[in-house]
Scaffold this active site. Structure first.
Site, mmCIF file in Angstrom:
data_model
loop_
_atom_site.group_PDB
_atom_site.id
_atom_site.type_symbol
_atom_site.label_atom_id
_atom_site.label_comp_id
_atom_site.label_asym_id
_atom_site.label_seq_id
_atom_site.Cartn_x
_atom_site.Cartn_y
_atom_site.Cartn_z
ATOM 1 N N ASP A 63 0.862 -1.181 0.000
ATOM 2 C CA ASP A 63 0.000 0.000 0.000
ATOM 3 C C ASP A 63 0.894 1.224 0.000
ATOM 4 O O ASP A 63 2.056 1.149 0.373
ATOM 5 C CB ASP A 63 -0.827 0.063 1.300
ATOM 6 C CG ASP A 63 -1.946 -0.931 1.289
ATOM 7 O OD1 ASP A 63 -2.207 -1.498 0.232
ATOM 8 O OD2 ASP A 63 -2.560 -1.123 2.353
HETATM 9 P P1 ATP Z 1 -3.478 3.002 0.090
HETATM 10 O O1 ATP Z 1 -4.217 1.833 -0.452
HETATM 11 O O2 ATP Z 1 -2.168 3.238 -0.513
HETATM 12 O O3 ATP Z 1 -3.471 3.094 1.571
HETATM 13 P P2 ATP Z 1 -5.112 5.292 0.059
HETATM 14 O O4 ATP Z 1 -5.183 5.264 1.522
HETATM 15 O O5 ATP Z 1 -4.611 6.524 -0.574
HETATM 16 O O6 ATP Z 1 -4.295 4.170 -0.543
HETATM 17 P P3 ATP Z 1 -7.920 5.138 0.055
HETATM 18 O O7 ATP Z 1 -7.874 5.347 1.515
HETATM 19 O O8 ATP Z 1 -8.736 4.050 -0.514
HETATM 20 O O9 ATP Z 1 -6.509 4.911 -0.527
HETATM 21 O O10 ATP Z 1 -8.303 6.525 -0.585
HETATM 22 C C1 ATP Z 1 -8.643 6.639 -1.914
HETATM 23 C C2 ATP Z 1 -9.111 8.044 -2.186
HETATM 24 O O11 ATP Z 1 -10.264 8.315 -1.406
HETATM 25 C C3 ATP Z 1 -8.111 9.110 -1.814
HETATM 26 O O12 ATP Z 1 -7.272 9.404 -2.903
HETATM 27 C C4 ATP Z 1 -8.984 10.290 -1.467
HETATM 28 O O13 ATP Z 1 -9.325 10.998 -2.629
HETATM 29 C C5 ATP Z 1 -10.250 9.638 -0.938
HETATM 30 N N1 ATP Z 1 -10.269 9.659 0.524
HETATM 31 C C6 ATP Z 1 -9.338 9.177 1.354
HETATM 32 N N2 ATP Z 1 -9.686 9.351 2.627
HETATM 33 C C7 ATP Z 1 -10.878 9.967 2.629
HETATM 34 C C8 ATP Z 1 -11.786 10.410 3.650
HETATM 35 N N3 ATP Z 1 -11.532 10.253 4.935
HETATM 36 N N4 ATP Z 1 -12.921 11.008 3.267
HETATM 37 C C9 ATP Z 1 -13.191 11.163 1.962
HETATM 38 N N5 ATP Z 1 -12.400 10.773 0.984
HETATM 39 C C10 ATP Z 1 -11.239 10.175 1.277
#
Ligand code: ATP
Length: 911
Positions: A340
């Site tokens: 990740d």
């Molecule tokens: P990884 O898998 O590398 O941990 P990540 O944490 O960036 O990836 P997600 O947490 O699935 O992946 O987030 C994907 C997208 O969702 C982010 O790029 C952001 O745009 C959105 N996002 C992340 N956190 C939030 C939140 N708390 N509220 C709303 N949207 C969010």
């Protein structure tokens, strides 16, 4: 005291049907206010009801454990030999044989205890947590401290920490396979059901040990510990399995085959000795018994186990908690690590750097979570009040938020999701505090963020009682909901091209992006549903958040590349952001990034073609992770995959090494994983790979030490019989050597630290046989060398007119000395040990040698020993010759390594 006994004491029958009562009645009966118990009340109940823990499975008592040490085919052979010598009246041999058996059993007993306590310590590190409401505050506590009446908050990925009567439920689905065997998740509600409803139909209950796969809920703890349904069936979950791995089983089988081969070889030697060479049968018999006893690797199983346990302990010290032991082996041969991004490769310390509104791009000053910094346009500081879209966007970011910003000792910290924390800091910089925001705009309901739908929505009432919905999330998800945008001079139709361009531009700088939007809701309804988040929103802004790579991750990625391991980044983030961050980490430089949507379009064959080539996978969902692992494995790769969410469980299970995040990971992910990272850090995976390689090395080193030392002793005797020489060792002497050296010396190698160049090697081929051509060569060479040293010295001395007793004493000491020297050689398989570190780097090796020296001096010079074993005093010159024989083995073994290194034969022989 168990909960059940207390329930009985408080007058509640044990078969109390909590599922038949409405939630309010349960709250009343357990005196559980909606603001939760007070800390004092919780402490009182904890003292009364006892901890929420299942009794660990009954352990075997020490006596039984000691006796079980004798239950080992290798020791059986030794005990049979002891019995036969006793029947023949050779009491000294019986005594030495039995001493060897007992010493081995005791060492095995101590080692097993050590291994167990290492695993117990690790088990304690995996303790479960629960979110409760106490004193009106949400807090995280150890699940063991839950008491009846506690109000517990459940979210997807949680393991239910006790039996709960659900009070409020939002699309809650729970997988109850642990209890009912039914693997399809059950949809829960807060309704009571009839008394005779079976466990699987009690929709208003959530049972300890089951897993939330979707939605949220709160519930009141009704029973804890042994009184829960799980406690009744008395099943421990997530226990670390037995101390064995496929490799250990293989070695175990090898040990047995070897034992049989040795017995067969002894029989042949006996026949040759009696019929061909005409030795007396009784003498020959004693000789082959001693021979068999010394050649059998009776210490093998115990030392293998302890090597593995020590490796696991070392990994735990470096924050890698191994849940399944075979993973230690797999780690050593990992060829691809899929990781990740957020929090693992990056620091997960988010700071908003940029806010893009229609017509304006704002820069945000300041670093970290301290709410200090200005908003500016092209370097000109601005006042938020003058920019309505910016003001509304900041408000949305603060209200559509579950995190908390707190200050402790001048240090600002975020509780909750760091992405949301960054928006709170932005709010504070722009003059909107969370507290004031909630007072003016109370929240009525929410849809929390889930990586599947990539947005979060909250439902509020403003000071005029007007309802509002605020959303924030990935730009693609939010743009789809919007019809308009808020510009400087009011609401305008949405300019999709502008936002797409700005999004790509922001992402290309490695910034993580969120879009913020809002809409006036229809007349107040009690609940916010997905239907309310489909359309009609007004886009306010795009926020660009920086989350820099961890420095140690940059180093660890480099180390992995050096070690022949591919590193792939699989992230939910935007493709451009992922590529930019990847480039900073040297992942996927100059190569395209692929998105989850593109993966979904490919068939398995196409995916297999790109899986190895592409290093950055963006906007990926858990099902893409699963397909990627499969594609890589089909390609022959050994894959480590990280994950944190409940939906990552299938990919974690499928991977050769499933790695869950200890901090931000859900219980479901941890349970599916082979290893848990206590610090969520990529560098820890690299450290674990290093340790995995070291464990495998140490197992190899031990076998490479043990086989030739046993073989050497055996060869001395066999050669003497074959060439009709005077026997250089009596049976009792052979047994003495075995007793002194076999388990004690080799054990030191279990403590061997990883070799320097261990991460410069290619990964070990997964199916690699332990006994390669190189192994057989090394074993034969050293066996012959030992024989030459000991037998050569013995014959030379006899030739020089030394007495048979003295020559034998020298031969015994020469064998032991050769083993000590060879122990030092064995520290490194191919590298030279002729250096300060090589000679003294493992203090256990020095200790083992220091323990053997006085024993040999006693053997040689103590009159009692001389009476038993027929040994004689040696002169300093004779001792010198003994040492020279040991040195011979040491020097030739080092020379062999040198030649192999020089001629680069290693690769070929190893392969
Ligand atoms: P990884 O898998 O590398 O941990 P990540 O944490 O960036 O990836 P997600 O947490 O699935 O992946 O987030 C994907 C997208 O969702 C982010 O790029 C952001 O745009 C959105 N996002 C992340 N956190 C939030 C939140 N708390 N509220 C709303 N949207 C969010």
């Amino acid at each position: 005291m168990t909960n059940r006994s207390t329930v009985e004491r408080t007058g509640t029958p044990p078969s109390f049907h909590w599922h038949t009562l409405p939630a309010e009645r349960v709250a009343e009966a357990l005196q559980s206010p909606t603001s939760g118990l007070t800390a004092a009340e919780a402490a009182r109940r904890l003292a009364q009801y006892g901890p929420n823990r299942l009794a660990p499975p009954k352990r075997r008592g020490p006596l039984l454990r000691l006796l079980l040490q004798f239950h080992n085919i290798l020791l059986y052979v030794m005990m049979a030999a002891a019995l036969i010598t006793a029947l023949l009246g050779h009491w000294i041999d019986t005594g030495v044989l039995m001493s060897a058996v007992v010493i081995n059993a005791i060492i095995g007993f101590i080692q097993e205890g050590k291994a167990q306590s290492a695993l117990d310590a690790i088990r304690a590190m995996l303790s479960q947590h629960a979110t409760v409401i106490r004193d009106g505050q949400r807090q995280e506590i150890e699940a063991a401290n839950l008491v009846p009446g506690d109000v517990v908050v459940l979210a997807s990925g949680d393991r239910v920490p006790a039996d709960l009567r659900l009070v409020s439920v939002k699309e809650l689905r729970i997988e109850e396979a642990a209890l009912t065997g039914e693997s399809l998740p059950v949809e829960k509600s807060d309704a009571a059901v009839s008394a005779d409803a079976p466990l699987g139909d009690r929709y208003g209950m959530a049972y300890s040990g089951t897993v939330v796969v979707y939605g949220q809920a709160t519930g009141i703890v009704v029973t804890t510990g042994a009184a829960t349904e799980l406690g009744r069936i008395n099943q421990m979950l997530s226990d670390i399995r037995n101390l064995t791995t496929p490799l250990l089983r293989k070695v175990d089988r090898f040990g047995r085959v070897l034992a049989l081969a040795i017995v067969a070889m002894s029989a042949v030697t006996f026949m040759l000795g009696v019929w061909w060479r005409g030795h007396p049968a009784a003498e020959m018999f004693m000789m082959v018994v001693a021979l068999a006893a010394s050649a059998i690797p009776e210490g093998l199983p115990a030392i293998m186990t302890v090597t593995l346990a020590l490796g696991v302990q070392r990994m735990a010290r470096r924050n890698a908690i191994v849940r399944r032991l075979p993973a230690v082996e797999a780690l050593g041969s990992v060829t691809v690590i899929c990781s990740d991004k957020t929090g693992t490769l990056t620091r997960n310390e988010m700071t908003v750097q940029r806010v893009v509104c229609a017509g304006h791009v704002f820069d945000v000053g300041g670093v970290g979570y301290a709410p200090v910094g200005d908003l500016s346009i092209d370097g000109r500081i601005i006042d938020v009040e003058h920019y309505p879209a910016l003001a509304m966007a900041i408000r949305t970011g603060v209200l559509c938020n579950d995190a908390r910003l707190c200050e402790e000792d001048d240090l600002w910290r975020v509780e909750g999701d760091p992405t949301e924390g960054a928006l709170l800091v932005l709010g504070a910089k722009g003059g909107f505090t969370q507290h004031a925001g909630h007072a003016a705009w109370p929240r009525l309901d929410a849809i929390p963020f889930e990586s599947q739908h990539r947005f979060m929505a909250t439902y509020h009432r403003d000071s005029d009682d007007e309802p509002w919905i605020f959303v924030k999330g990935a730009p693609e998800a939010i743009l789809d909901m919007c019809a308009s945008q808020l510009a400087h001079d009011g609401e305008l139709p949405l300019d999709v091209d502008y936002w797409r361009r700005m999004a790509t531009d922001t992402a290309a700088q490695g910034l993580r992006m969120l879009a913020l939007a809002c809409k006036r809701a229809g007349p107040l309804e009690a609940r916010l549903g997905f239907d309310d988040t489909r359309s009609g929103y007004m886009l306010l802004a795009l926020v660009g958040i920086i989350d820099p790579p961890r420095e140690e991750a940059v180093r660890a990625v480099g180390e992995c590349h050096h070690a022949g391991i591919r590193v792939k980044m699989i992230t939910g983030d935007h493709a451009e952001t992922a590529r930019a961050i990847g480039a900073q980490l040297a992942i996927g430089v100059g190569k395209p990034a692929i998105t989850g949507a593109e993966v979904a379009m490919m068939d398995d064959a196409a995916l297999r073609r790109v899986a190895l080539e592409v290093d950055v996978f963006a906007r990926a969902s858990p099902e893409h992770k699963l397909r990627l692992v499969q594609a890589l494995q089909d390609d022959g790769q050994v894959v480590a995959m990280t994950g944190d969410g409940v939906n990552d469980a299938p990919a974690l299970k499928r991977a050769d090494v499933g790695v869950a995040m200890g901090r931000k990971g859900t219980e479901a992910a941890k349970e599916a994983a082979d290893m848990v990272l206590a610090d969520d850090n990529f560098a820890t995976i690299a450290a674990a790979v290093r340790e995995g390689r070291a464990v495998y090395d140490n197992l190899k080193k031990f076998i490479l030490f043990m086989l030739p030392t046993n073989g050497g002793e055996a060869l001395v005797v066999i050669a003497a019989i074959l060439f009709e020489l005077a026997l250089p060792l009596t049976p009792a002497q052979v047994l003495w050597i075995n007793m002194v050296t076999s388990s004690t010396l080799g054990l030191a190698l279990a403590f061997e630290p990883a070799e320097h160049g261990i991460m410069s090697r290619r990964p070990r081929p997964p199916g690699e046989a332990l006994l390669s051509g190189f192994f057989v060569w090394r074993v034969l060479m050293v066996s012959v060398l030992m024989m030459t040293g000991a037998l050569g010295l013995f014959l030379w001395e006899l030739n020089d007119g030394t007495s048979l007793e003295t020559a034998r004493t020298m031969a015994v000491n020469a064998v032991v000395a050769a083993e000590m020297f060879y122990l030092i050689n064995s520290r490194f398989i191919l590298a030279t040990v002729v250096s300060l570190d090589g000679l003294t780097g493992n203090r256990y090796v020095l200790l083992a040698i220091a323990a053997c020296v006085p024993l040999q001096i006693a053997y040689t010079h103590l009159p009692a020993m001389q009476a038993i074993f027929g040994s004689t005093d040696l002169t300093p010159v004779e001792w010198g010759k003994v040492l020279a024989a040991g040195m011979l083995v040491f020097s030739v073994a080092e020379l062999e390594k040198f030649v192999i290194r020089r001629t680069r034969l290693a690769g070929r022989l190893n392969g």
